[in-house]
Design an enzyme around this catalytic site. Structure first.
Site, PDB file in Angstrom:
ATOM      1  N   LYS A 239       0.866  -1.186   0.000  1.00  0.00           N
ATOM      2  CA  LYS A 239       0.000   0.000   0.000  1.00  0.00           C
ATOM      3  C   LYS A 239       0.897   1.228   0.000  1.00  0.00           C
ATOM      4  O   LYS A 239       1.479   1.585   1.028  1.00  0.00           O
ATOM      5  CB  LYS A 239      -0.899  -0.065   1.247  1.00  0.00           C
ATOM      6  CG  LYS A 239      -1.369   1.249   1.804  1.00  0.00           C
ATOM      7  CD  LYS A 239      -2.424   1.898   0.926  1.00  0.00           C
ATOM      8  CE  LYS A 239      -2.839   3.240   1.521  1.00  0.00           C
ATOM      9  NZ  LYS A 239      -1.972   4.345   1.041  1.00  0.00           N
TER      10      LYS A 239
ATOM     11  N   GLU B 141       8.568   1.389  11.441  1.00  0.00           N
ATOM     12  CA  GLU B 141       9.686   2.329  11.260  1.00  0.00           C
ATOM     13  C   GLU B 141       9.053   3.704  11.272  1.00  0.00           C
ATOM     14  O   GLU B 141       8.400   4.096  10.302  1.00  0.00           O
ATOM     15  CB  GLU B 141      10.362   2.125   9.899  1.00  0.00           C
ATOM     16  CG  GLU B 141      10.729   0.704   9.568  1.00  0.00           C
ATOM     17  CD  GLU B 141      12.023   0.279  10.199  1.00  0.00           C
ATOM     18  OE1 GLU B 141      12.851   1.153  10.512  1.00  0.00           O
ATOM     19  OE2 GLU B 141      12.203  -0.931  10.391  1.00  0.00           O
TER      20      GLU B 141
ATOM     21  N   CYS C 238      13.416  10.607   6.940  1.00  0.00           N
ATOM     22  CA  CYS C 238      13.087  10.158   8.300  1.00  0.00           C
ATOM     23  C   CYS C 238      14.223  10.424   9.258  1.00  0.00           C
ATOM     24  O   CYS C 238      14.001  10.783  10.409  1.00  0.00           O
ATOM     25  CB  CYS C 238      12.704   8.687   8.296  1.00  0.00           C
ATOM     26  SG  CYS C 238      13.950   7.615   7.620  1.00  0.00           S
TER      27      CYS C 238
ATOM     28  N   GLU D  24       8.282  16.052  15.294  1.00  0.00           N
ATOM     29  CA  GLU D  24       8.847  15.993  13.951  1.00  0.00           C
ATOM     30  C   GLU D  24       8.098  16.965  13.033  1.00  0.00           C
ATOM     31  O   GLU D  24       6.873  16.937  12.978  1.00  0.00           O
ATOM     32  CB  GLU D  24       8.675  14.561  13.433  1.00  0.00           C
ATOM     33  CG  GLU D  24       9.303  14.327  12.092  1.00  0.00           C
ATOM     34  CD  GLU D  24       9.128  12.874  11.652  1.00  0.00           C
ATOM     35  OE1 GLU D  24       8.022  12.338  11.794  1.00  0.00           O
ATOM     36  OE2 GLU D  24      10.104  12.296  11.168  1.00  0.00           O
TER      37      GLU D  24
HETATM   38  P1  NAD Z   1       1.581   8.398   7.426  1.00  0.00           P
HETATM   39  O1  NAD Z   1       1.636   7.588   8.657  1.00  0.00           O
HETATM   40  O2  NAD Z   1       0.559   9.448   7.333  1.00  0.00           O
HETATM   41  O3  NAD Z   1       1.348   7.482   6.169  1.00  0.00           O
HETATM   42  C1  NAD Z   1       2.178   6.368   5.906  1.00  0.00           C
HETATM   43  C2  NAD Z   1       1.361   5.321   5.183  1.00  0.00           C
HETATM   44  O4  NAD Z   1       0.325   4.873   6.052  1.00  0.00           O
HETATM   45  C3  NAD Z   1       0.665   5.824   3.922  1.00  0.00           C
HETATM   46  O5  NAD Z   1       0.686   4.810   2.944  1.00  0.00           O
HETATM   47  C4  NAD Z   1      -0.751   6.060   4.392  1.00  0.00           C
HETATM   48  O6  NAD Z   1      -1.701   5.952   3.358  1.00  0.00           O
HETATM   49  C5  NAD Z   1      -0.928   4.935   5.387  1.00  0.00           C
HETATM   50  N1  NAD Z   1      -1.966   5.183   6.376  1.00  0.00           N
HETATM   51  C6  NAD Z   1      -2.442   6.375   6.812  1.00  0.00           C
HETATM   52  N2  NAD Z   1      -3.442   6.178   7.713  1.00  0.00           N
HETATM   53  C7  NAD Z   1      -3.573   4.838   7.853  1.00  0.00           C
HETATM   54  C8  NAD Z   1      -4.428   4.006   8.650  1.00  0.00           C
HETATM   55  N3  NAD Z   1      -5.342   4.512   9.466  1.00  0.00           N
HETATM   56  N4  NAD Z   1      -4.282   2.675   8.564  1.00  0.00           N
HETATM   57  C9  NAD Z   1      -3.345   2.137   7.747  1.00  0.00           C
HETATM   58  N5  NAD Z   1      -2.546   2.866   6.953  1.00  0.00           N
HETATM   59  C10 NAD Z   1      -2.647   4.201   7.007  1.00  0.00           C
HETATM   60  O7  NAD Z   1       3.037   8.977   7.209  1.00  0.00           O
HETATM   61  P2  NAD Z   1       3.539   9.859   5.973  1.00  0.00           P
HETATM   62  O8  NAD Z   1       3.109  11.248   6.270  1.00  0.00           O
HETATM   63  O9  NAD Z   1       3.222   9.262   4.671  1.00  0.00           O
HETATM   64  O10 NAD Z   1       5.101   9.682   6.111  1.00  0.00           O
HETATM   65  C11 NAD Z   1       5.892  10.521   6.847  1.00  0.00           C
HETATM   66  C12 NAD Z   1       6.286   9.844   8.142  1.00  0.00           C
HETATM   67  O11 NAD Z   1       7.043   8.659   7.881  1.00  0.00           O
HETATM   68  C13 NAD Z   1       7.199  10.700   8.972  1.00  0.00           C
HETATM   69  O12 NAD Z   1       6.808  10.632  10.325  1.00  0.00           O
HETATM   70  C14 NAD Z   1       8.559  10.068   8.802  1.00  0.00           C
HETATM   71  O13 NAD Z   1       9.482  10.293   9.788  1.00  0.00           O
HETATM   72  C15 NAD Z   1       8.209   8.640   8.690  1.00  0.00           C
HETATM   73  N6  NAD Z   1       9.289   7.908   8.054  1.00  0.00           N
HETATM   74  C16 NAD Z   1      10.025   7.009   8.803  1.00  0.00           C
HETATM   75  C17 NAD Z   1      11.084   6.312   8.235  1.00  0.00           C
HETATM   76  C18 NAD Z   1      11.892   5.314   9.023  1.00  0.00           C
HETATM   77  O14 NAD Z   1      12.617   4.541   8.432  1.00  0.00           O
HETATM   78  N7  NAD Z   1      11.804   5.280  10.315  1.00  0.00           N
HETATM   79  C19 NAD Z   1      11.382   6.509   6.897  1.00  0.00           C
HETATM   80  C20 NAD Z   1      10.635   7.431   6.170  1.00  0.00           C
HETATM   81  C21 NAD Z   1       9.571   8.100   6.760  1.00  0.00           C
END
Ligand code: NAD
Length: 494
Positions: A188, A264, A299, A398
């Site tokens: 997804k 992550e 991230c 963040e």
């Molecule tokens: P997000 O949590 O909003 O979305 C991530 C994914 O989850 C997307 O595909 C989204 O559609 C899905 N999602 C959203 N709501 C959901 C739900 N209720 N149930 C299941 N899936 C759902 O995060 P984002 O804004 O896309 O990404 C940015 C975040 O990711 C930042 O916090 C960043 O630090 C983190 N990040 C972490 C790493 C790491 O390796 N630790 C790497 C990159 C990004």
């Protein structure tokens, strides 16, 4: 880079995107579509299927059928390896086309995107393909009358939910080991970064990954992602994204089949510069790149600069001067060092953090606002803010944008306390020429990755994962296989 090819690709029409389920391109079950906007100019790039729970269930069923049939899981590891190596080669062959598509969809600078997206994804797939036929089980040290064998078996159907920053790099960190291990996957992608993952999934089919082994369902997280998380038929859930979503996934696992969930999550990573840093100019440059490349949407971004008080003013002055030389704007221009913010919503979030800091009386040393508004794109000037206090939201939460919070410290203990003073524990850096101090700091900082005299750039040979509220699993390195291979014991009486 082939500039004329980039010029051709930058305006090429992008056909509407569909899910990839059971090897076929499939529209949403209720026919809904959603617009994909480009952060480069705010214009609609294309549309894609707005997935439903039913679509997710269909993909999970396809993945389950493929897994249970053994068409992939029961292949000899060397045979899976051959297919995956072909896949990596196809991704490389189409790397520029894929990179430009990704830049148009999510705004990363093209030079970085090419390396960090298709080329990195190909490298990751190759790494795990090359590893899988070199993994052995174990013979336990039992008494002579018994034989204890420890097998490693593919874990089953994997749900992989990934974010919008670096979708291919992060996607491949999941897909590489999961597919090499023999699992089937339902992927997804994020709403604003789906097109390139769909493209490489098509190439997987071309390479010979059997239909149903890799499925991609696009659309809203709260529907498609939630359905994957709540499914009784997904065995392992791997996720990169935000903390709030990570919590929902753990709850969904608890409410459904107790699937294993590996998270992550984000960070508020401290970049600690001691006065005895070996080369302050290098530290300035790397510090700026460590927070401002990809408009801070990294991230592990070093989003907190902790600098020893005796060099604070000098360092900040140099940092502001360097930052002002960074080229912000069109990410398809190879000279650009800070591309677009991914979406209007993210831009608004970034600006709200800056306004709050301003209202609290913190000093905006450089940047602080939206720029290039006439392009229609989402661009923000790299922003350095000093005088930040430990309980400011800017020091604790963040931003995920090009905003650097600066704090001064006096002693090594102060630096450790500030560094560890957030809920996160993803990455950190220490700049010092004192070897003893470097090792002490590595031990004392609670983070999954501590850099010394550098920031970023670690390769596949080392794991990446967080502690505290930055997560609980590791991507990269052979450790990533642990998520996708179950241990099974055979206890045999001889
Ligand atoms: P997000 O949590 O909003 O979305 C991530 C994914 O989850 C997307 O595909 C989204 O559609 C899905 N999602 C959203 N709501 C959901 C739900 N209720 N149930 C299941 N899936 C759902 O995060 P984002 O804004 O896309 O990404 C940015 C975040 O990711 C930042 O916090 C960043 O630090 C983190 N990040 C972490 C790493 C790491 O390796 N630790 C790497 C990159 C990004």
């Amino acid at each position: 880079m082939d500039q004329s090819r980039i010029a051709e690709l930058r305006d090429a029409p992008v056909p509407p995107a569909r899910h990839l389920i059971g090897g076929a391109a499939v529209a949403a079950s209720d026919g809904r579509e959603m617009e994909v906007c480009s952060p480069l100019n705010g214009a609609v790039l294309t549309t894609m299927a707005k997935g439903t729970r039913a679509d997710a269930d269909q993909a999970i069923a396809a993945a389950r059928r493929a897994f249970d049939s053994g068409v992939w899981a029961n292949l000899a590891p060397a045979a899976r390896k051959a297919v995956l190596l072909k896949w990596a080669a196809l991704i490389e062959e189409h790397a520029l086309e894929i990179a430009v598509l990704g830049v148009r969809e999510n705004g990363t600078e093209i030079g970085m995107a090419l390396k960090a997206e298709p080329l990195s994804a190909a490298g990751t797939i190759r790494y795990y393909a090359e590893s899988i036929d070199k993994l052995y089980g174990e013979i336990a040290p039992t008494a002579p009358g018994t034989l204890g064998l420890v097998h490693r078996e593919p874990a089953g159907v994997v749900g992989a939910i990934v974010p919008w920053n670096f979708p291919l790099m992060i996607g491949a960190w999941k897909l590489g080991p999961a597919l090499a291990a023999g699992c089937s996957v339902v992927l997804k992608p994020a709403e604003t970064a789906s097109l390139t993952l769909l493209r490489i999934a098509e190439l997987a089919l071309d390479a010979g990954v059997p239909p149903g082994v890799l499925n991609v369902v696009t659309g809203p997280g709260a529907e498609v992602g939630a359905a994957i998380a709540e499914s009784m038929d997904v065995d392992v859930l791997v996720f990169t994204g935000s903390g709030p979503t990570g919590r929902r996934l753990l709850e969904a696992s608890a409410r459904s089949n107790l699937k294993r969930v590996y998270l992550e999550l984000g960070g508020k990573s401290p970049n600690i510069v001691f006065a005895d840093a070996p080369d302050l100019d290098e530290a300035v440059k790397v510090t700026a790149n460590g927070i401002f490349r990809n408009a801070g949407q990294v991230c592990i971004a070093g989003s907190r600069l902790l600098v020893e008080r005796s060099i604070h003013d000098e360092f900040v002055e140099k940092l502001a001067a360097f930052t002002q030389t960074m080229k912000v704007g069109d990410p398809l221009d190879p000279d650009t060092t800070c591309g677009a913010v991914n979406s209007q919503a993210q831009l608004d979030r970034n600006l709200a953090f800056v306004e709050e800091a301003r209202a609290q009386g913190r000093t905006i040393v450089t940047g602080g606002g939206r720029i290039l508004q006439d392009t229609g794109g989402y661009y923000m000037a790299p922003t350095v803010i000093t005088g930040v206090q430990s309980d400011d939201r800017l020091a604790r939460e963040e931003v995920f944008g090009p905003v650097l919070a600066v704090q001064a410290f006096d002693t090594e203990d102060d630096a450790v306390n500030l560094a560890n003073g957030t809920d996160y524990g993803l990455a950190a850096a220490v700049w010092t020429a004192n070897l003893g101090r470097a090792h002490r700091m590595v031990r004392r900082i609670r983070a999954g990755l501590v850099h010394v005299n550098t920031y970023g750039g670690s390769d596949l040979s080392v794991p990446l994962g967080g502690v505290k509220q930055s997560g609980n699993g590791h991507d990269k390195s052979p450790h990533a296989f642990d998520k996708y291979l179950d241990l099974k014991t055979a206890w045999i009486k001889l």
